[in-house]
Design a protein around this motif. Sequence first.
Motif, PDB file in Angstrom:
ATOM      1  N   THR A  12       1.658 -91.431   1.926  1.00 24.43           N
ATOM      2  CA  THR A  12       3.028 -91.158   2.604  1.00 24.43           C
ATOM      3  C   THR A  12       3.102 -91.765   4.106  1.00 24.43           C
ATOM      4  OG1 THR A  12       2.760 -88.964   3.089  1.00 24.43           O
ATOM      5  CG2 THR A  12       3.717 -89.237   1.217  1.00 24.43           C
ATOM      6  N   TYR A  13       1.831 -92.108   4.548  1.00 26.53           N
ATOM      7  CA  TYR A  13       2.027 -92.775   6.058  1.00 26.53           C
ATOM      8  C   TYR A  13       0.681 -93.252   6.112  1.00 26.53           C
ATOM      9  CZ  TYR A  13      -0.958 -88.814   7.840  1.00 26.53           C
ATOM     10  OH  TYR A  13      -1.875 -87.637   7.818  1.00 26.53           O
ATOM     11  N   MET A  14       0.227 -94.238   7.004  1.00 25.71           N
ATOM     12  CA  MET A  14      -0.966 -94.855   7.180  1.00 25.71           C
ATOM     13  C   MET A  14      -1.657 -94.538   8.540  1.00 25.71           C
ATOM     14  SD  MET A  14      -1.061 -96.323   4.324  1.00 25.71           S
ATOM     15  CE  MET A  14      -2.358 -97.651   4.368  1.00 25.71           C
ATOM     16  N   VAL A  15      -2.682 -94.593   8.539  1.00 26.02           N
ATOM     17  CA  VAL A  15      -3.465 -94.314  10.113  1.00 26.02           C
ATOM     18  C   VAL A  15      -4.423 -95.281  10.362  1.00 26.02           C
ATOM     19  CG1 VAL A  15      -4.554 -92.539  11.661  1.00 26.02           C
ATOM     20  CG2 VAL A  15      -3.163 -91.910   9.781  1.00 26.02           C
ATOM     21  N   PRO A  41       1.830-100.157  -2.356  1.00 29.25           N
ATOM     22  CA  PRO A  41       1.715-101.108  -3.570  1.00 29.25           C
ATOM     23  C   PRO A  41       2.249-100.159  -4.938  1.00 29.25           C
ATOM     24  CG  PRO A  41      -0.398-100.622  -3.021  1.00 29.25           C
ATOM     25  CD  PRO A  41       0.308-100.103  -1.886  1.00 29.25           C
ATOM     26  N   LEU A  42       2.163 -99.162  -4.792  1.00 31.64           N
ATOM     27  CA  LEU A  42       2.350 -98.341  -6.203  1.00 31.64           C
ATOM     28  C   LEU A  42       3.680 -97.585  -5.961  1.00 31.64           C
ATOM     29  CD1 LEU A  42       0.412 -98.093  -8.467  1.00 31.64           C
ATOM     30  CD2 LEU A  42      -0.770 -98.599  -6.230  1.00 31.64           C
ATOM     31  N   THR A  43       4.387 -97.138  -5.086  1.00 26.38           N
ATOM     32  CA  THR A  43       5.412 -96.594  -5.041  1.00 26.38           C
ATOM     33  C   THR A  43       6.420 -97.197  -4.400  1.00 26.38           C
ATOM     34  OG1 THR A  43       5.232 -95.698  -2.615  1.00 26.38           O
ATOM     35  CG2 THR A  43       4.513 -94.086  -4.234  1.00 26.38           C
ATOM     36  N   GLY A  44       6.085 -98.524  -4.013  1.00 22.66           N
ATOM     37  CA  GLY A  44       7.040 -99.545  -3.536  1.00 22.66           C
ATOM     38  C   GLY A  44       7.836 -99.158  -2.211  1.00 22.66           C
ATOM     39  N   GLU A  45       7.333 -98.085  -1.642  1.00 18.87           N
ATOM     40  CA  GLU A  45       8.155 -97.404  -0.442  1.00 18.87           C
ATOM     41  C   GLU A  45       7.539 -97.826   0.956  1.00 18.87           C
ATOM     42  OE1 GLU A  45       8.569 -93.214  -0.355  1.00 18.87           O
ATOM     43  OE2 GLU A  45       9.221 -93.365  -2.426  1.00 18.87           O
ATOM     44  N   ASP A  46       8.061 -98.086   2.049  1.00 20.30           N
ATOM     45  CA  ASP A  46       7.338 -98.270   3.295  1.00 20.30           C
ATOM     46  C   ASP A  46       7.050 -97.199   3.970  1.00 20.30           C
ATOM     47  OD1 ASP A  46       7.626-101.068   3.566  1.00 20.30           O
ATOM     48  OD2 ASP A  46      10.027-101.216   4.038  1.00 20.30           O
ATOM     49  N   VAL A  47       5.930 -97.226   4.380  1.00 19.43           N
ATOM     50  CA  VAL A  47       5.312 -95.624   4.873  1.00 19.43           C
ATOM     51  C   VAL A  47       5.011 -96.202   6.443  1.00 19.43           C
ATOM     52  CG1 VAL A  47       4.684 -94.817   2.822  1.00 19.43           C
ATOM     53  CG2 VAL A  47       2.939 -96.186   4.136  1.00 19.43           C
ATOM     54  N   PRO A  48       5.204 -95.187   7.300  1.00 27.91           N
ATOM     55  CA  PRO A  48       4.782 -95.545   8.891  1.00 27.91           C
ATOM     56  C   PRO A  48       3.289 -95.526   9.188  1.00 27.91           C
ATOM     57  CG  PRO A  48       5.584 -93.244   8.746  1.00 27.91           C
ATOM     58  CD  PRO A  48       5.654 -93.795   7.062  1.00 27.91           C
ATOM     59  N   ILE A  49       3.060 -96.530   9.996  1.00 23.08           N
ATOM     60  CA  ILE A  49       1.373 -96.625  10.353  1.00 23.08           C
ATOM     61  C   ILE A  49       1.415 -95.957  11.746  1.00 23.08           C
ATOM     62  CG2 ILE A  49      -0.198 -98.347  10.965  1.00 23.08           C
ATOM     63  CD1 ILE A  49       1.442-100.331   9.363  1.00 23.08           C
ATOM     64  N   PHE A  50       0.387 -94.997  11.967  1.00 22.83           N
ATOM     65  CA  PHE A  50       0.309 -94.277  13.203  1.00 22.83           C
ATOM     66  C   PHE A  50      -1.236 -94.808  13.478  1.00 22.83           C
ATOM     67  CE2 PHE A  50       3.262 -90.980  13.587  1.00 22.83           C
ATOM     68  CZ  PHE A  50       4.046 -90.968  12.438  1.00 22.83           C
ATOM     69  N   ILE A  51      -1.427 -94.735  14.728  1.00 22.27           N
ATOM     70  CA  ILE A  51      -2.899 -94.608  15.351  1.00 22.27           C
ATOM     71  C   ILE A  51      -3.395 -92.950  15.508  1.00 22.27           C
ATOM     72  CG2 ILE A  51      -2.943 -96.948  16.045  1.00 22.27           C
ATOM     73  CD1 ILE A  51      -2.904 -95.816  18.940  1.00 22.27           C
ATOM     74  N   ILE A  64       5.421 -84.798   2.340  1.00 18.38           N
ATOM     75  CA  ILE A  64       3.807 -84.665   1.453  1.00 18.38           C
ATOM     76  C   ILE A  64       4.261 -84.630  -0.101  1.00 18.38           C
ATOM     77  CG2 ILE A  64       2.302 -82.723   0.965  1.00 18.38           C
ATOM     78  CD1 ILE A  64       2.865 -81.621   3.938  1.00 18.38           C
ATOM     79  N   VAL A  65       3.420 -85.203  -0.614  1.00 20.15           N
ATOM     80  CA  VAL A  65       3.666 -85.033  -2.036  1.00 20.15           C
ATOM     81  C   VAL A  65       2.341 -85.026  -2.932  1.00 20.15           C
ATOM     82  CG1 VAL A  65       4.157 -86.950  -4.245  1.00 20.15           C
ATOM     83  CG2 VAL A  65       5.248 -87.349  -2.024  1.00 20.15           C
ATOM     84  N   ARG A  66       2.427 -84.025  -3.952  1.00 21.69           N
ATOM     85  CA  ARG A  66       1.110 -83.737  -4.318  1.00 21.69           C
ATOM     86  C   ARG A  66       1.106 -84.485  -5.654  1.00 21.69           C
ATOM     87  NH1 ARG A  66      -1.207 -79.000  -2.867  1.00 21.69           N
ATOM     88  NH2 ARG A  66       0.208 -77.310  -1.933  1.00 21.69           N
ATOM     89  N   THR A  67      -0.177 -85.037  -5.865  1.00 17.00           N
ATOM     90  CA  THR A  67      -0.600 -86.054  -7.007  1.00 17.00           C
ATOM     91  C   THR A  67      -1.613 -85.389  -7.936  1.00 17.00           C
ATOM     92  OG1 THR A  67      -2.038 -87.271  -5.783  1.00 17.00           O
ATOM     93  CG2 THR A  67       0.031 -88.087  -5.570  1.00 17.00           C
ATOM     94  N   VAL A  68      -2.042 -84.189  -7.562  1.00 12.35           N
ATOM     95  CA  VAL A  68      -2.826 -83.652  -8.516  1.00 12.35           C
ATOM     96  C   VAL A  68      -2.232 -82.262  -8.539  1.00 12.35           C
ATOM     97  CG1 VAL A  68      -5.161 -82.422  -8.923  1.00 12.35           C
ATOM     98  CG2 VAL A  68      -4.847 -84.876  -7.781  1.00 12.35           C
TER      99      VAL A  68
END
Length: 925
Positions: free
Chosen positions: A322-325, A394-404, A438-442
């Motif tokens: 749901t986001y990138m770092v 690429p799987l959800t097609g959603e834009d997710v924010p990029i943090f450092i 937060i999305v649970r995938t398991v």
Amino acid sequence: MGEGATLPGFARRTMASYDFREIEERWQRAWEAQEMYRVPNPGDPGFDSTKPKMYILDMFPYPSGAGLHVGHPLGYIGTDIFSRYHRMRGANVLHPMGFDSFGLPAEQYAIETGVHPRLTTESNIANYTRQLKAFGFSYDWDRQLETTDPEYYRWTQWIFLRLFDSWFDVEQQRARPIAQLVEELEYGLRSADGVMWQNVPEPERREYLDSQRLAYIDEVPVNWCPALGTVLANEEVTVDGRSERGNHPVYQRPLRQWMLRITSYADRLIDELEMVEWPESVKTMQRNWIGRSEGATLIFDIEGHDPMRVFTTRPDTVFGATYMVMAPEHPLVDEITLSAWPDGTKPSWTLGIDTPRDAVAAYRLVASRKTDLERQIEDREKTGVFTGSFALNPLTGEDVPIFIADYVLMGYGTGAIMAVPGQDERDWEFADAFDLPIVRTVEPPSDFDGDAYTGTGPAINSGFLDGLSIPDAKVRIIQWLEANGAGKGTVTYKLRDWLFSRQRYWGEPIPILHGPNGELLAVPDDELPLRLPEVDDYRPHASDDENADPTPLLARASDDWKHVEIDGVPYTRELNTMPQWAGSCWYYLRYLDPHNSDLLVAPEAEQYWMGEHGIDLYVGGVEHAVLHLLYARFWHKVLNDLGHVGTKEPFGKLFNQGYILADAYQDARGVYVPVEDVVETQESFSYKGEEVTRTYGKMGKSLKNGVSPDDIFDEFGVDSLRLYEMFMGPLDTSRPWSTKDIVGVHRFLQRLWRNFIDEDTGDVLVSDTPSEGELQVLLHRTIEAVSKDMESLHFNTAIARFFELNNALVGLDRVPADIADIFPRLLAPMAPHICEELWHRMEKEGSVVTAPWPVCDKSLIAQNTATMVVQVNGKVRDRIDVPIAITEDEAVALALASERVQAHMRGAQPRRVIARLPNVVSLVV
RNA sequence: GCCGGGGUGGCGGAAUGGUAGACGCGGCGGACUCAAAAUCCGCUGGGCGCAAGCUCGUGUGGGUUCGAGUCCCACUCCCGGUACCA
């Protein structure tokens, strides 16, 4: 030594008493004069090819100025016993010793005193040699080597040039000469990063080749230790971010340095551990250090920029990203950081700063100032800042924010992650702090009430992965990523290439010349050794300024040395030296053929002594698990690939001896005080009148609690010290030193002496007739038990057997002939001096050192009676002597007839009878 | 946190699922000695008992077994390695 008056224990001295000092010194001189421990190589006079070979090796010491304390030789005593045992068993035993004499302490001493490290090293080696010889060790001193000897480091430099002249062929998983790479490039069998060789112009050709070498120069983040004035390898930095030597602070900074491509061997360094017999703990430590993990690299597109690549071991969770770092130092950060916050930016994402650019710059500044230590102290509270940009999942097609954020490290993987808070605790904490989805995938178990769920379960919220197990989902998503060009399966390692330059003086010069255009030129083999030049000041360019640039010490060498002209082209010499570990990476090979001036080692010697599995027993401390032992395996594999050695692994069997621990004392400031000056008073301890507190730890210089072997030799003798150290416990455990306990083994030797020698007359008290009955059985049981203990290095229990046999001789007028013949041979590996003396006093042939190992007569120890234990309801109620061949019926009848058994049966009949004859009859009522 | 290894008398330590504590140190008693040291002999896990003997006992709690220091499960403490490693 003085008369009995100073040693109350041995006041009654006669000519025939056990004068251990005289005996030990006399035999040590005799053995040396007879070259008793010299072992010839194949082809040498006296070489017997019918004998099996044993290569028994100690990790060689650094010869420190403090000399040996009794903790050092623990492992050496073990290998000496093992070597002596195998010599008696009829093997050609190679048991050498040498000195790892380059390194920091001699140089630090030179800085303080101005004395050349060579002089310090020479006198320390002389002292170590004297001390080691005083232990009666059976080293072949003709093979002694020193890593600081130019005739030795000539070959260290030669191996470095083989690394420089090689590249790693990934398809074949081995090193090959770089000339073969050039050939394949010229024939068009390979391209240079996709470009045909004909189309590569000359300077780039050279740069390409240099970038392929196993020894190469690169600018990488390194560990810079200003206090030592040098950079250090990852393996030399402690958990606390300090130097392993000296405990000085270490800082990360990018620098151009020599590197060795150990990472190419990562898989082989893991996989080929299967071939060796090592403690599982050391194998695990090496595997963990290499840190192989399998996963996938995923590509996340960023609109208008280069895509972002991330490594993950959990590609199956990508639907929950749901986001990138990115790590703060990531090269893409500058490019993607916007000049204004986009709409919808949450205030908590901005650090309260007006633009992303300023916010990112501010965060980077703070992050770069933190040391590793500070990061730990701050309890891993998650910090970070939004860059303003988004990436496309690429799987959800959603834009997710990029943090450092500084919880992502540039040094591992791609330096960037996809964050999946549902399945990762760190990501959960960050998402929590920054209010991210937060999305649970398991699917967690129904009773799960934690935050991130890292356990197993079926995939959920994951489109076409739903319902799959984690392993199945991983396979499926990697197939999808590869089919859609969005990523691929990848393996990453924690292991980094080996930083190989040091800016210090006392090390091997790196034999490379630098040309005017940056070209690297190897010093020709026939000009080796490249000798270490003289300098007039050994002080490193040390500085408290962590930003000061490191300067190699060899910059102080004369211009004559530094500048070389070849065919009119001016070259300058490489001024860095090699690290301490270089010399120890291959010393075990030089012992095989130490005087060879044409080759590192002659092939015949190498093949014979290394055999199929390398060194038969290698003993040393566990502290080298990821240093020396990893580096040496790497060099060995390169030498094997290039055809210089025949085995894939150098150390077939490894054994880690324990340490000797001892009391230590600290004053009020916590400074350790020398243990020999501490006085014990009523319930406390004092040093120079000041009260000190007692602590406990590994014997050595840092705790100032070393006990010198010289004092022990004088008071108890070498054989007593050897026996004591082996009797303290199993060789692989640490044990506390206690000088007063030596008296136990010393009494044993005194008693042995008195059993064999009449102290008044000096007569040998040996009978003409052999032992009989129980004594004979005891003798042969002792042979059997001691032989078994020798093989498994269980010297402590072997010594206990010697005590029992010796005690059985007390009170006899004379030692039975067979025991007199066998006992000294059994004991000789552990206590060679007294055994040699008894051997000669009995006028036996030759030396006990070369006498054959006794053989146990199995028919004698096969007893015809045994003690049978009778249990009632699991408790031992009686013990009955029975014939060994007793039948079950007889045994049960005997058991039931026992009064004691009957008392506990209370008249009942056994419901069940279990017999393990002849040892146990178990009755269940 | 994760990965190794370990916990047995006052101490160091022995024990292929079958006599727990071999062997040594220390301690106690005795012999020898004017005396001491050294040497030699005996005893030495706890509790109960005059004794024969009984009973408890290998970090804690469970389990498997005729029988567990040893095998299994959970916990605890100690030692070593490693750690925002994605």
